[in-house]
Scaffold this motif. Structure first.
Motif, PDB file in Angstrom:
ATOM      1  N   ARG A 125       2.647 -12.658   3.937  1.00  0.00           N
ATOM      2  CA  ARG A 125       1.970 -13.600   3.521  1.00  0.00           C
ATOM      3  C   ARG A 125       1.275 -13.101   2.038  1.00  0.00           C
ATOM      4  NH1 ARG A 125       0.862 -14.928   8.834  1.00  0.00           N
ATOM      5  NH2 ARG A 125      -1.215 -14.058   8.732  1.00  0.00           N
ATOM      6  N   GLU A 126       0.647 -11.990   2.423  1.00  0.00           N
ATOM      7  CA  GLU A 126      -0.065 -11.520   1.073  1.00  0.00           C
ATOM      8  C   GLU A 126       0.900 -11.104   0.043  1.00  0.00           C
ATOM      9  OE1 GLU A 126      -2.911  -7.713  -0.513  1.00  0.00           O
ATOM     10  OE2 GLU A 126      -3.132  -8.238   1.547  1.00  0.00           O
ATOM     11  N   ARG A 127       2.049 -10.546   0.406  1.00  0.00           N
ATOM     12  CA  ARG A 127       3.161 -10.263  -0.731  1.00  0.00           C
ATOM     13  C   ARG A 127       3.487 -11.586  -1.514  1.00  0.00           C
ATOM     14  NH1 ARG A 127       7.134  -6.186   2.298  1.00  0.00           N
ATOM     15  NH2 ARG A 127       6.326  -4.232   1.725  1.00  0.00           N
ATOM     16  N   ALA A 128       3.541 -12.556  -0.648  1.00  0.00           N
ATOM     17  CA  ALA A 128       3.888 -13.990  -1.277  1.00  0.00           C
ATOM     18  C   ALA A 128       2.929 -14.425  -2.263  1.00  0.00           C
ATOM     19  CB  ALA A 128       4.397 -15.026  -0.331  1.00  0.00           C
ATOM     20  N   GLY A 129       1.817 -14.338  -1.860  1.00  0.00           N
ATOM     21  CA  GLY A 129       0.579 -14.949  -2.531  1.00  0.00           C
ATOM     22  C   GLY A 129       0.340 -14.155  -3.762  1.00  0.00           C
ATOM     23  N   ARG A 130       0.420 -12.966  -3.670  1.00  0.00           N
ATOM     24  CA  ARG A 130       0.354 -12.275  -4.883  1.00  0.00           C
ATOM     25  C   ARG A 130       1.413 -12.280  -5.865  1.00  0.00           C
ATOM     26  NH1 ARG A 130      -1.709  -6.381  -3.528  1.00  0.00           N
ATOM     27  NH2 ARG A 130      -1.899  -6.100  -5.851  1.00  0.00           N
ATOM     28  N   LEU A 131       2.554 -12.432  -5.556  1.00  0.00           N
ATOM     29  CA  LEU A 131       3.808 -12.669  -6.409  1.00  0.00           C
ATOM     30  C   LEU A 131       3.653 -14.051  -7.128  1.00  0.00           C
ATOM     31  CD1 LEU A 131       6.699 -11.344  -4.214  1.00  0.00           C
ATOM     32  CD2 LEU A 131       5.933 -10.345  -6.313  1.00  0.00           C
ATOM     33  N   PHE A 132       3.176 -15.139  -6.263  1.00  0.00           N
ATOM     34  CA  PHE A 132       2.924 -16.302  -7.145  1.00  0.00           C
ATOM     35  C   PHE A 132       1.790 -16.330  -7.753  1.00  0.00           C
ATOM     36  CE2 PHE A 132       5.176 -18.534  -3.317  1.00  0.00           C
ATOM     37  CZ  PHE A 132       6.099 -18.828  -3.627  1.00  0.00           C
ATOM     38  N   ARG A 187       5.757  -2.201  -7.361  1.00  0.00           N
ATOM     39  CA  ARG A 187       5.648  -0.860  -6.608  1.00  0.00           C
ATOM     40  C   ARG A 187       4.412  -1.137  -5.556  1.00  0.00           C
ATOM     41  NH1 ARG A 187       6.727   0.756 -11.828  1.00  0.00           N
ATOM     42  NH2 ARG A 187       4.408   1.091 -12.423  1.00  0.00           N
ATOM     43  N   GLU A 188       3.338  -1.424  -6.114  1.00  0.00           N
ATOM     44  CA  GLU A 188       2.308  -1.801  -4.944  1.00  0.00           C
ATOM     45  C   GLU A 188       2.561  -2.275  -3.888  1.00  0.00           C
ATOM     46  OE1 GLU A 188      -2.189  -3.491  -4.855  1.00  0.00           O
ATOM     47  OE2 GLU A 188      -1.318  -3.416  -6.632  1.00  0.00           O
ATOM     48  N   LEU A 189       3.380  -3.491  -3.820  1.00  0.00           N
ATOM     49  CA  LEU A 189       3.442  -4.373  -2.972  1.00  0.00           C
ATOM     50  C   LEU A 189       4.551  -3.880  -1.642  1.00  0.00           C
ATOM     51  CD1 LEU A 189       3.408  -7.785  -4.370  1.00  0.00           C
ATOM     52  CD2 LEU A 189       1.860  -6.750  -3.033  1.00  0.00           C
ATOM     53  N   ALA A 190       5.546  -2.940  -2.327  1.00  0.00           N
ATOM     54  CA  ALA A 190       6.594  -2.361  -1.616  1.00  0.00           C
ATOM     55  C   ALA A 190       6.165  -1.223  -0.833  1.00  0.00           C
ATOM     56  CB  ALA A 190       7.616  -2.049  -2.798  1.00  0.00           C
ATOM     57  N   GLU A 191       4.871  -0.740  -1.094  1.00  0.00           N
ATOM     58  CA  GLU A 191       4.357   0.621  -0.263  1.00  0.00           C
ATOM     59  C   GLU A 191       4.689   0.348   1.028  1.00  0.00           C
ATOM     60  OE1 GLU A 191       0.615   1.607  -1.062  1.00  0.00           O
ATOM     61  OE2 GLU A 191       0.443   1.251  -3.171  1.00  0.00           O
ATOM     62  N   PRO A 192       5.583   1.425   1.636  1.00  0.00           N
ATOM     63  CA  PRO A 192       5.871   1.116   3.206  1.00  0.00           C
ATOM     64  C   PRO A 192       4.555   1.489   3.941  1.00  0.00           C
ATOM     65  CG  PRO A 192       6.853   3.172   2.222  1.00  0.00           C
ATOM     66  CD  PRO A 192       6.152   2.518   0.915  1.00  0.00           C
ATOM     67  N   SER A 193       3.579   2.409   3.546  1.00  0.00           N
ATOM     68  CA  SER A 193       2.283   2.822   4.339  1.00  0.00           C
ATOM     69  C   SER A 193       1.137   1.618   4.422  1.00  0.00           C
ATOM     70  CB  SER A 193       1.891   4.156   3.940  1.00  0.00           C
ATOM     71  OG  SER A 193       1.345   3.763   2.344  1.00  0.00           O
ATOM     72  N   ARG A 194       1.559   0.481   3.667  1.00  0.00           N
ATOM     73  CA  ARG A 194       0.506  -0.496   3.690  1.00  0.00           C
ATOM     74  C   ARG A 194       0.401  -1.077   5.059  1.00  0.00           C
ATOM     75  NH1 ARG A 194      -3.338  -3.479   0.262  1.00  0.00           N
ATOM     76  NH2 ARG A 194      -3.530  -5.254   1.544  1.00  0.00           N
ATOM     77  N   THR A 195      -0.668  -1.341   5.477  1.00  0.00           N
ATOM     78  CA  THR A 195      -0.973  -1.879   6.905  1.00  0.00           C
ATOM     79  C   THR A 195      -1.420  -3.491   6.734  1.00  0.00           C
ATOM     80  OG1 THR A 195      -3.246  -1.264   6.870  1.00  0.00           O
ATOM     81  CG2 THR A 195      -1.712   0.293   7.607  1.00  0.00           C
ATOM     82  N   GLY A 196      -1.650  -3.909   5.705  1.00  0.00           N
ATOM     83  CA  GLY A 196      -2.085  -5.234   5.652  1.00  0.00           C
ATOM     84  C   GLY A 196      -3.651  -5.409   6.030  1.00  0.00           C
ATOM     85  N   ALA A 197      -4.184  -4.356   5.857  1.00  0.00           N
ATOM     86  CA  ALA A 197      -5.626  -4.320   6.052  1.00  0.00           C
ATOM     87  C   ALA A 197      -6.273  -5.104   4.805  1.00  0.00           C
ATOM     88  CB  ALA A 197      -6.461  -2.925   5.885  1.00  0.00           C
ATOM     89  N   GLY A 198      -7.517  -5.965   5.232  1.00  0.00           N
ATOM     90  CA  GLY A 198      -8.026  -6.836   4.109  1.00  0.00           C
ATOM     91  C   GLY A 198      -7.363  -8.244   3.782  1.00  0.00           C
ATOM     92  N   PRO A 240      -6.434 -11.989   4.346  1.00  0.00           N
ATOM     93  CA  PRO A 240      -7.358 -13.119   4.871  1.00  0.00           C
ATOM     94  C   PRO A 240      -6.570 -13.488   6.198  1.00  0.00           C
ATOM     95  CG  PRO A 240      -6.569 -13.574   2.715  1.00  0.00           C
ATOM     96  CD  PRO A 240      -6.270 -12.105   3.036  1.00  0.00           C
ATOM     97  N   ASP A 241      -7.285 -13.991   7.079  1.00  0.00           N
ATOM     98  CA  ASP A 241      -6.603 -14.574   8.209  1.00  0.00           C
ATOM     99  C   ASP A 241      -5.576 -15.642   7.986  1.00  0.00           C
ATOM    100  OD1 ASP A 241      -7.732 -12.872   9.990  1.00  0.00           O
ATOM    101  OD2 ASP A 241      -9.457 -13.976  10.570  1.00  0.00           O
ATOM    102  N   ALA A 242      -6.117 -16.784   6.867  1.00  0.00           N
ATOM    103  CA  ALA A 242      -5.191 -17.811   6.760  1.00  0.00           C
ATOM    104  C   ALA A 242      -4.378 -17.671   5.507  1.00  0.00           C
ATOM    105  CB  ALA A 242      -6.194 -18.947   6.059  1.00  0.00           C
ATOM    106  N   PRO A 243      -2.832 -17.799   5.649  1.00  0.00           N
ATOM    107  CA  PRO A 243      -2.115 -17.664   4.699  1.00  0.00           C
ATOM    108  C   PRO A 243      -2.340 -18.267   3.427  1.00  0.00           C
ATOM    109  CG  PRO A 243      -1.181 -19.236   6.238  1.00  0.00           C
ATOM    110  CD  PRO A 243      -2.557 -18.722   6.710  1.00  0.00           C
ATOM    111  N   PRO A 244      -2.118 -17.783   2.449  1.00  0.00           N
ATOM    112  CA  PRO A 244      -2.594 -18.443   1.100  1.00  0.00           C
ATOM    113  C   PRO A 244      -1.569 -19.662   1.085  1.00  0.00           C
ATOM    114  CG  PRO A 244      -1.145 -16.560   0.754  1.00  0.00           C
ATOM    115  CD  PRO A 244      -1.697 -16.295   2.079  1.00  0.00           C
ATOM    116  N   SER A 245      -2.134 -20.657   0.500  1.00  0.00           N
ATOM    117  CA  SER A 245      -1.212 -22.040   0.297  1.00  0.00           C
ATOM    118  C   SER A 245      -0.095 -21.832  -0.859  1.00  0.00           C
ATOM    119  CB  SER A 245      -2.132 -23.176  -0.116  1.00  0.00           C
ATOM    120  OG  SER A 245      -1.255 -24.151  -0.464  1.00  0.00           O
TER     121      SER A 245
END
Length: 173
Positions: free
Chosen positions: A86-93, A144-155, A157-162
């Protein structure tokens, strides 16, 4: 498996039936991962891959050649972490929405579902590079940042971005 040299491969726009017909960024990713030749490799995050397909196809031939390293980075980017997707999609948009405004309709892409909208966002980002060369560097840095395999998703938000506002901002809805 086809031998591939990222230093000599020439990236082209569009999907191809076989490497002899040409190779796009995501097809190169499938080759590097040792997968079946496809622009939808299993090893890559489908969201990042959709954006990269749109970006690859709308980018000029010279800058497209800089995407070979992106193909390497996207190998292994798939995740089961729903919050991170969800964070990836939101940040790409959000990234595509910051691109300089375009004149007329952004591209030939038709937005069907989330991946179609992300492909459109990638195409819009690539078209903006024509007027803002630094946009290319910003786009590659974000991918590059969004593709980081070590990313855990910390931080995240609980709700997906609209996605409706992001899609609307891009003229996709």
């Amino acid at each position: 498996m086809v031998d591939v040299n990222v230093k000599t491969v020439r990236l082209t726009a569009g999907a191809h039936l076989a490497p002899a017909d040409g190779v796009c960024t995501m097809e190169l990713c499938s080759m590097l991962a040792g997968e079946r030749f496809s622009d939808r490799p299993h090893c890559a995050c489908p969201l990042l891959a959709a954006f990269a397909r749109g970006y690859n196809d709308a980018l000029d031939d010279v800058r497209r050649q800089e995407l070979t390293t992106l193909a390497l980075i996207l190998v292994g980017s798939r995740t089961d972490d729903a919050a991170w997707r969800r964070e990836r999609a939101g940040r790409l948009f959000a990234h595509a929405a910051t691109m300089p405004p375009l004149v007329g309709r952004p591209s030939r892409w038709r937005a069907h579902g989330l991946t179609g909208q992300l492909a459109q966002a990638g195409a819009r980002s690539a078209q903006a590079v024509r007027r803002d060369a630094a946009a290319h560097d910003r786009t590659l840095a974000l991918l590059r940042e969004l593709a980081e395999p070590s990313r855990t998703g910390a931080g995240v938000p609980d709700a997906p971005p609209s996605q409706a506002p992001a899609a609307a901002a891009l003229g996709l809805s």
